[in-house]
Motif scaffolding. Structure first.
Motif, short mmCIF file in Angstrom:
data_model
loop_
_atom_site.label_atom_id
_atom_site.label_comp_id
_atom_site.label_asym_id
_atom_site.label_seq_id
_atom_site.Cartn_x
_atom_site.Cartn_y
_atom_site.Cartn_z
N TRP A 3 0.86 -1.12 0.13
CA TRP A 3 -0.01 0.01 0.04
C TRP A 3 0.90 1.30 0.07
N TRP A 42 3.08 -6.12 2.74
CA TRP A 42 2.15 -7.11 3.26
C TRP A 42 2.94 -8.48 3.35
N GLY A 44 1.20 -11.89 2.94
CA GLY A 44 -0.18 -12.41 3.00
C GLY A 44 -1.31 -11.52 3.33
N ASP A 45 -2.09 -11.77 4.43
CA ASP A 45 -3.19 -11.03 4.74
C ASP A 45 -2.91 -9.98 5.90
N GLU A 46 -1.55 -9.96 6.22
CA GLU A 46 -0.90 -9.15 7.45
C GLU A 46 -0.10 -8.10 6.91
N LYS A 104 -0.35 -8.27 15.53
CA LYS A 104 -1.99 -8.04 15.80
C LYS A 104 -2.28 -7.84 17.19
N TYR A 109 -3.24 -3.09 15.32
CA TYR A 109 -1.86 -3.51 15.37
C TYR A 109 -0.93 -2.83 16.30
N ASP A 132 -13.48 -1.85 10.42
CA ASP A 132 -13.83 -2.37 9.08
C ASP A 132 -15.13 -1.77 8.75
N TRP A 137 -11.24 0.36 5.04
CA TRP A 137 -10.66 0.22 6.49
C TRP A 137 -10.17 1.55 6.72
N LYS A 178 -10.67 -1.33 0.48
CA LYS A 178 -10.35 -2.75 0.60
C LYS A 178 -9.64 -3.33 -0.70
N ASP A 179 -10.30 -2.73 -1.81
CA ASP A 179 -9.78 -3.27 -3.02
C ASP A 179 -8.46 -2.53 -3.77
#
Length: 180
Positions: A3, A42, A44-46, A104, A109, A132, A137, A178-179
């Motif tokens: 990001w 990032w 993965g998802d974190e 997390k 975070y 969310d 986010w 989010k996208d």
């Protein structure tokens, strides 16, 4: 995934206080950092790492609470000049934060990283709240930074009887699709 965020995604603000015998005469300032860039890497998802760079040339005094009289535009300009002198912005035109450990937490975070101001580095943990909001986010931070930790002498006047407080509160808010 990475990001890239900047001032179009959110707000970065500094909030100062006033100390000393004549503190009632001074203004508690809200200062905007209008030029900043953050990169979030990032795994993965974190989120795994974050780098934030603030260009001090983009700071602006937005408002001043308290004081004997309202803060005028020339006083805002003078307060900006004084802040840049305190930060030695001629020699150190940027503030940076580098977080290589992101864990997390209950509501977001915990970042463990290094904050660099005026050429001095200090470890500085930051808690980021994340919410969310459907398609986006929402992120927010409130953290305290002390002048003394970076060898900075807060601006003062009236022979020190009115001075900027050592503690400065930093707030950050952003909304990211989010996208992205």
């Amino acid at each position: 995934m990475t990001w890239n965020l900047d001032q179009s995604d959110g707000q970065l603000r500094l909030h100062t206080g006033v100390e000393g015998r004549a503190a009632r005469m001074g203004h508690r300032l809200t200062i905007a950092a209008n030029s900043w860039h953050a990169t979030v890497d990032w795994a993965g998802d974190e989120p795994a790492a974050l780098t934030l760079t603030v260009d001090l040339n983009g700071v602006e005094v937005l408002s001043g609470e308290g004081g004997v009289t309202p803060l005028t535009p020339p006083e805002k300009a003078l307060a900006r000049t004084n802040a840049l002198k305190v930060l030695n912005a001629k020699h150190f035109p940027q503030i940076t934060y580098q977080a290589d450990t992101i864990a997390k937490a209950a509501d977001g975070y915990r970042l463990e990283g290094t904050l660099q101001i005026a050429g001095t580095e200090r470890e500085h943990p930051v808690d980021v709240r994340v919410a969310d909001e459907g398609d986006t986010w929402s992120m927010s931070v409130e953290s305290t930074v002390h002048h003394r930790d970076f060898g900075l002498k807060p601006y003062s006047m009236l022979m020190g009887s009115m001075r900027v407080a050592d503690a400065v509160t930093v707030t950050f808010t952003a909304h990211v699709a989010k996208d992205r």
